[in-house]
Motif scaffolding. Structure first.
Motif, PDB file in Angstrom:
ATOM      1  N   THR A 553       0.793  -1.243  -0.057  1.00 15.88           N
ATOM      2  CA  THR A 553       0.290   0.319  -0.031  1.00 15.88           C
ATOM      3  C   THR A 553       0.842   1.409   0.078  1.00 15.88           C
ATOM      4  N   ARG A 554       0.299   2.505  -0.143  1.00 15.16           N
ATOM      5  CA  ARG A 554       0.978   3.633  -0.170  1.00 15.16           C
ATOM      6  C   ARG A 554       0.840   4.460   0.816  1.00 15.16           C
ATOM      7  N   LEU A 555       1.845   5.167   1.404  1.00 13.16           N
ATOM      8  CA  LEU A 555       1.990   6.054   2.427  1.00 13.16           C
ATOM      9  C   LEU A 555       2.510   7.380   1.950  1.00 13.16           C
ATOM     10  N   LEU A 556       1.839   8.400   2.640  1.00 12.90           N
ATOM     11  CA  LEU A 556       2.231   9.942   2.372  1.00 12.90           C
ATOM     12  C   LEU A 556       3.007  10.464   3.454  1.00 12.90           C
ATOM     13  N   VAL A 564       5.370   6.944  -0.483  1.00  9.37           N
ATOM     14  CA  VAL A 564       6.205   5.896  -0.309  1.00  9.37           C
ATOM     15  C   VAL A 564       5.586   4.468  -0.142  1.00  9.37           C
ATOM     16  N   THR A 565       6.170   3.305  -0.794  1.00  6.42           N
ATOM     17  CA  THR A 565       5.337   2.272  -0.688  1.00  6.42           C
ATOM     18  C   THR A 565       5.629   1.463   0.595  1.00  6.42           C
ATOM     19  N   LEU A 566       4.568   0.922   1.362  1.00  5.88           N
ATOM     20  CA  LEU A 566       4.664   0.065   2.688  1.00  5.88           C
ATOM     21  C   LEU A 566       4.565  -1.578   2.068  1.00  5.88           C
ATOM     22  N   ILE A 567       5.441  -2.056   2.432  1.00  5.45           N
ATOM     23  CA  ILE A 567       5.252  -3.604   2.026  1.00  5.45           C
ATOM     24  C   ILE A 567       5.425  -4.557   3.269  1.00  5.45           C
ATOM     25  N   ALA A 568       4.246  -5.200   3.613  1.00  7.96           N
ATOM     26  CA  ALA A 568       4.251  -6.105   4.525  1.00  7.96           C
ATOM     27  C   ALA A 568       4.330  -7.658   4.058  1.00  7.96           C
ATOM     28  N   ARG A 569       5.302  -8.141   4.331  1.00  9.20           N
ATOM     29  CA  ARG A 569       5.694  -9.434   3.770  1.00  9.20           C
ATOM     30  C   ARG A 569       6.260 -10.496   5.036  1.00  9.20           C
ATOM     31  N   GLU A 570       6.387 -11.791   4.743  1.00  8.33           N
ATOM     32  CA  GLU A 570       7.013 -12.416   5.478  1.00  8.33           C
ATOM     33  C   GLU A 570       8.520 -12.283   5.701  1.00  8.33           C
ATOM     34  N   LEU A 571       8.902 -11.962   6.854  1.00 13.06           N
ATOM     35  CA  LEU A 571      10.247 -11.861   7.248  1.00 13.06           C
ATOM     36  C   LEU A 571      10.718 -12.441   8.686  1.00 13.06           C
ATOM     37  N   GLY A 572      11.739 -13.033   8.317  1.00 10.88           N
ATOM     38  CA  GLY A 572      12.292 -13.891   9.318  1.00 10.88           C
ATOM     39  C   GLY A 572      13.334 -13.211  10.185  1.00 10.88           C
ATOM     40  N   ALA A 573      13.912 -13.758  11.104  1.00  6.20           N
ATOM     41  CA  ALA A 573      15.172 -13.179  11.883  1.00  6.20           C
ATOM     42  C   ALA A 573      16.183 -12.369  11.071  1.00  6.20           C
ATOM     43  N   GLY A 574      16.530 -11.340  11.469  1.00  5.26           N
ATOM     44  CA  GLY A 574      17.632 -10.556  10.581  1.00  5.26           C
ATOM     45  C   GLY A 574      17.008 -10.288   9.225  1.00  5.26           C
ATOM     46  N   ALA A 575      15.699 -10.487   8.833  1.00 13.11           N
ATOM     47  CA  ALA A 575      15.209 -10.081   7.635  1.00 13.11           C
ATOM     48  C   ALA A 575      16.313 -10.477   6.395  1.00 13.11           C
ATOM     49  N   ARG A 644      11.326   1.126  -6.462  1.00 16.54           N
ATOM     50  CA  ARG A 644      10.552   2.223  -6.097  1.00 16.54           C
ATOM     51  C   ARG A 644      11.611   3.338  -5.803  1.00 16.54           C
ATOM     52  N   GLN A 645      11.672   4.200  -6.784  1.00 15.85           N
ATOM     53  CA  GLN A 645      12.424   5.443  -6.556  1.00 15.85           C
ATOM     54  C   GLN A 645      12.161   6.368  -5.438  1.00 15.85           C
ATOM     55  N   PHE A 646      11.249   6.406  -4.831  1.00 13.12           N
ATOM     56  CA  PHE A 646      10.871   7.246  -3.850  1.00 13.12           C
ATOM     57  C   PHE A 646      10.665   6.450  -2.490  1.00 13.12           C
ATOM     58  N   GLY A 647      10.964   5.482  -2.200  1.00 13.21           N
ATOM     59  CA  GLY A 647      11.141   4.871  -1.000  1.00 13.21           C
ATOM     60  C   GLY A 647      10.329   3.796  -0.763  1.00 13.21           C
ATOM     61  N   ALA A 648      10.518   2.462   0.124  1.00 16.93           N
ATOM     62  CA  ALA A 648       9.641   1.438   0.444  1.00 16.93           C
ATOM     63  C   ALA A 648      10.187   1.482   1.956  1.00 16.93           C
TER      64      ALA A 648
END
Length: 852
Positions: A553-556, A564-575, A644-648
């Protein structure tokens, strides 16, 4: 006197029009490229800005959602404020209209028809002829703008009476009831209540447009509202500023690259005019004897250069307009950069831009003429009347080049100005000029070492000795080679480094066997998504070993900046799933780990090991209504993101769902079991989707190899213009090489005649000239390679991070670089030999007899 000088200049230009045509072409190409890029960028930005103004209207103040949508309970409180004259609620969504030809991206805007006309008249629905005047208030009616009507027409040219809009994996049917005047990309307007029901957004708004009482203090009013953290107050100009910021770096870099052609064109102008001065030495001397002063000789050459610049600039403006029209038609307003997708703007002529770039063309010609004009001013009359050396070289302090190079190196440490690497561009110019100014020293050093090794070889010794003793002439002759080659080397290294870094990055971010999505554009993630039950069913398929879901989703985060793009994904220890630049930091108790891309660090200061209050503020609004918990985020790492040039910002999906309750999924990464057939798995997933939602055709599958190939096609398309501009600069530089050697050889006609009288054959004289060509262009190629590598460091380490907010690995394609150098040496040698053939013939012998 000025009239007399103009007459002399006109006669010279007329009698040598073919020689001068090369300088005109150089100026013309430089002006045309730079002007066409400016026209394309300006036309696209004007069209896109006009579309934004037509959709956003003319409110005094806009309250906009910083994260998706916000609770519409805010509207009642704002509308009742005494400072508010009019309040218009708006719901904006990006989705797809599904037709027989496929899915068409469509922006849907829900408005209150009773108030929208006063704030955004372009969004006022206009029912069809004969339709009910209250059609706007009828649920399920939509009104299309011109772009949508064009995109949704059937093959027979008719517009369907009903459309199917995607919501999740379901299709919602709506009726086409009329039109709206809004410009821009495909757009549909409908009643806001109907839009909320259709897309499952009950109680949600995207923005509130406000008309305030005259003289109201906006800042005080905003403070009195005590807005929740996920709502921002913005002025109408903030959105337009954001539009400009989106493509600014790309536009500026293209413009600078186009101006490179003018930069190299200056050397060609120099070479052509140097040739003219060398040939007209006796003429200048005779004019001087007749009373023409040194200052008037300088003016004479500058008038000729100005005339060439004017002709070249006018032709360049005409050609540039044609190139711009062609570029808008073939590449669109973004020139392949992807910033104005869907926009095909009309060409907008700009007299201001025409005057600026026309003046740049004339200044380029005058800059190229500066040294030949000084040469004509310093001519040695007695010697020139005999046709011998016509100019004298002033002594050049060897430290000037070193100072310029050092100044360029210091400028690379300067921060960007208005988000642009202006200091870095100046550093590149100083490095090139400093390197060219410093050339005589390295040339003398190298040839001094080479001359003793050739004592027993007459012809090579003659070539090297003259090049060594006339090192200033050699430096001047190869300056065009150095300029063109160094820029070509720098661009080659930059593009190769970028492409190689993107390939490595894709290998890191695409580890799965198969990828699944339903949203094909970045902004449609809130309406085109995979329902959680389908995701769970896919994970249970026999051929699927593992599933990783992702929500985007997008964030202002700031006014006037792109989202900016918000990415919610599966992340393990240490990403470790992310391409981190350094190992992840341990997260303090009570904090929530987030991982930011390099752009977020540059634009918002979100450095590793610190809190990110701007991000926390976006999640504080739900806590006021009890729907989320107040969260404090901790920047645990920085990752590289070329998409994504303007951030994630990446966050663990479990944390995101706990904070927001949003369980929607936009992308799935699937790891298949050994021996599983990807085609069979796709069929099974489509069957599941058809069973659960009746829309299995809305899913899109791609393997890692397919995504990689598509990404590289997009990359190559984005840099297609870069390749063309680079090629033009190289061609202009090679013309400069030819003209430089032509000038040098012509000035030495009597020298060749003397060699012929001493017994050298024409073939041997040509061998001497070719040997000088090898020596000079080899030194020029070496200098161009070294300077080009220096410039490439600035492009890779400074310009790209400051322009696009990402870093890359420096990769040196030695094979291509050496081929470039060899090609330049061969071209210079061949040019010297061809020019020497004309100068070493019978006329050279007669030229010596003229002195007897």
């Amino acid at each position: 006197m000025l009239a007399l000088l103009s007459t002399f200049s006109w006669q010279e230009l007329r009698h040598h029009r073919w020689r001068n045509a090369a300088a005109v072409v150089a100026v013309m190409l430089g002006v045309a490229l730079a002007f066409s890029v400016q026209l394309i960028n300006g036309s696209a930005l004007d069209a896109f800005s006009a579309a934004v103004r037509s959709v956003d209207g003319r409110p005094d103040l806009t309250l906009r959602a910083a994260r998706g949508t916000f609770d519409d309970r805010l509207f009642a409180r704002v509308a009742q404020a005494p400072q508010v004259v009019l309040a218009s609620p708006v719901l904006e969504l990006s989705t797809y209209a599904v037709t027989t030809a496929g899915r068409v991206p469509l922006r849907v805007i829900g408005v209150d028809a009773l108030v929208v006309a006063q704030l955004a008249p372009a969004l006022l629905p206009r029912p069809r002829d004969g339709a009910d005047r209250m059609a706007m208030l009828t649920p399920g009616n939509v009104f299309l703008n011109a772009a949508a009507r064009t995109a949704l027409r059937r093959a027979d040219g008719t517009l369907p009476e009903a459309l199917e809009l995607q919501s999740g994996l379901a299709l919602r049917q709506v009726r086409v009831a009329g039109s709206v005047a809004a410009s821009g990309a495909p757009l549909a307007v409908m009643d806001i209540a109907a839009a909320q029901v259709l897309f499952g957004q009950l109680g949600r708004l995207s923005r509130i447009d406000l008309r305030l009482v005259p003289g109201a203090d906006r800042a005080a009013f905003v403070r009195s509202l005590a807005l929740p953290g996920d709502v921002t107050a913005s002025d109408p100009g903030d959105t337009l500023q954001s539009v400009g910021n989106v493509s600014r770096a790309y536009r500026v870099n293209l413009t600078v690259l186009a101006l490179v052609a003018l930069f190299t064109g200056a050397f060609l102008v120099y070479s052509v005019l140097a040739l003219g001065v060398a040939k007209r030495g006796p003429q200048f001397a005779l004019l001087a004897v007749l009373g023409l002063t040194a200052r008037e000789r300088l003016t004479l050459v500058l008038i000729e250069a100005g005339a060439l610049g004017v002709v070249g600039s006018v032709a360049g403006l005409v050609l540039g307009a044609g190139l711009a029209a062609l570029g808008l038609k073939l590449l669109g307003g973004d020139l392949g950069g992807g910033y104005f997708a869907g926009e095909s703007p009309a060409l907008q002529w700009s007299w201001t831009a025409a005057l600026i770039y026309g003046a740049l063309g004339v200044l380029t010609a005058l800059a190229g003429a500066a040294w030949p004009a000084r040469a004509a001013q310093r001519i040695r009359l007695a010697v020139a009347l005999k046709g011998l050396a016509v100019t004298t070289h002033g002594t050049r302090a060897p430290w000037i080049g070193a100072v310029l190079i050092a100044a360029g190196a210091l400028l690379t440490l300067a921060p960007p100005v208005f988000g642009m690497p202006l200091a870095a561009y100046l550093a590149v110019a100083l490095l090139l000029v400093g390197g060219i100014v410093a050339l005589p020293g390295p040339i003398a050093l190298l040839l001094d070492r080479l001359a003793p090794r050739l004592q027993r070889r007459l012809l090579p010794l003659l070539a090297v000795e003259r090049a060594r003793r006339m090192r200033h002439d050699a430096a001047v002759a190869v300056s065009g080679v150095v300029a063109a080659l160094s820029l070509a080397v720098a661009l080659t290294v930059m593009v190769t480094s970028f492409r190689g870094s993107v390939l490595h990055w894709l290998d890191q971010v695409l580890p799965a066997d198969l990828y699944l999505r339903t949203a094909i554009t970045a902004g449609s993630g809130d309406t085109a998504y995979l329902p959680p039950p389908l995701v769970q069913a896919i994970a249970r398929l026999p051929g699927v070993q593992r599933v990783s879901a992702q929500r985007s989703t997008r964030l202002l985060l700031a006014r006037g900046e792109p989202p900016v793009t918000l990415i919610a994904r599966e992340l393990g220890a240490g990403a470790t799933e992310l391409p981190l630049l350094a190992p992840a930091l341990p997260v303090p108790p009570g904090r929530i780990a987030i991982y930011v891309s390099e752009a977020v660090v540059d634009l918002y200061g979100a450095r590793p090991g610190t809190a990110f209050p701007q991000f926390s503020k976006l999640f504080s609004a739900g806590a006021q209504y009890g729907s989320t918990k107040l969260a404090i985020f901790f920047v645990a790492g920085v990752w590289r993101d070329y998409a994504r040039q303007f951030g994630a910002v990446a966050i663990a999906r479990s944390d995101y769902e706990r904070l927001t309750g949003d369980r929607r999924v936009n992308d799935l990464a699937l790891w298949l079991r050994p021996g599983a057939d990807p085609a069979l798995v796709q069929q099974q997933i489509r069957a599941l989707a058809q069973t659960q939602t009746q829309q299995g055709t809305l899913l899109e599958f791609a393997s890692a190899a397919q995504i990689r190939a598509n990404s590289l096609r997009i990359f190559d398309r984005s840099f297609a213009v870069t390749y063309w501009l680079q090629a033009v600069a190289i061609v202009i530089g090679l013309f400069g090489v030819a003209a430089s050697f032509g000038a040098q050889v012509l000035a030495r006609r009597r020298e060749f005649g003397l060699l012929a009288h001493l017994g050298l054959t024409q073939r041997q004289i040509l061998a001497v000239v070719a040997g000088e060509g090898v020596a000079w262009t080899a030194i020029g190629a070496a200098a161009g390679l070294i300077l080009g590598l220096g410039v490439s460091l600035i492009l890779v380490r400074v310009v790209n991070p400051q322009s696009f907010h990402w870093t890359m690995d420096l990769l040196l394609p030695w094979g291509r670089l050496l081929l470039l150098c060899v090609a330049v040496v061969l071209a210079g040698t061949a040019t010297a030999a061809i020019a020497g053939r004309a100068a070493a013939g019978r006329d050279a012998v007669l030229a010596v007899k003229e002195d007897w």
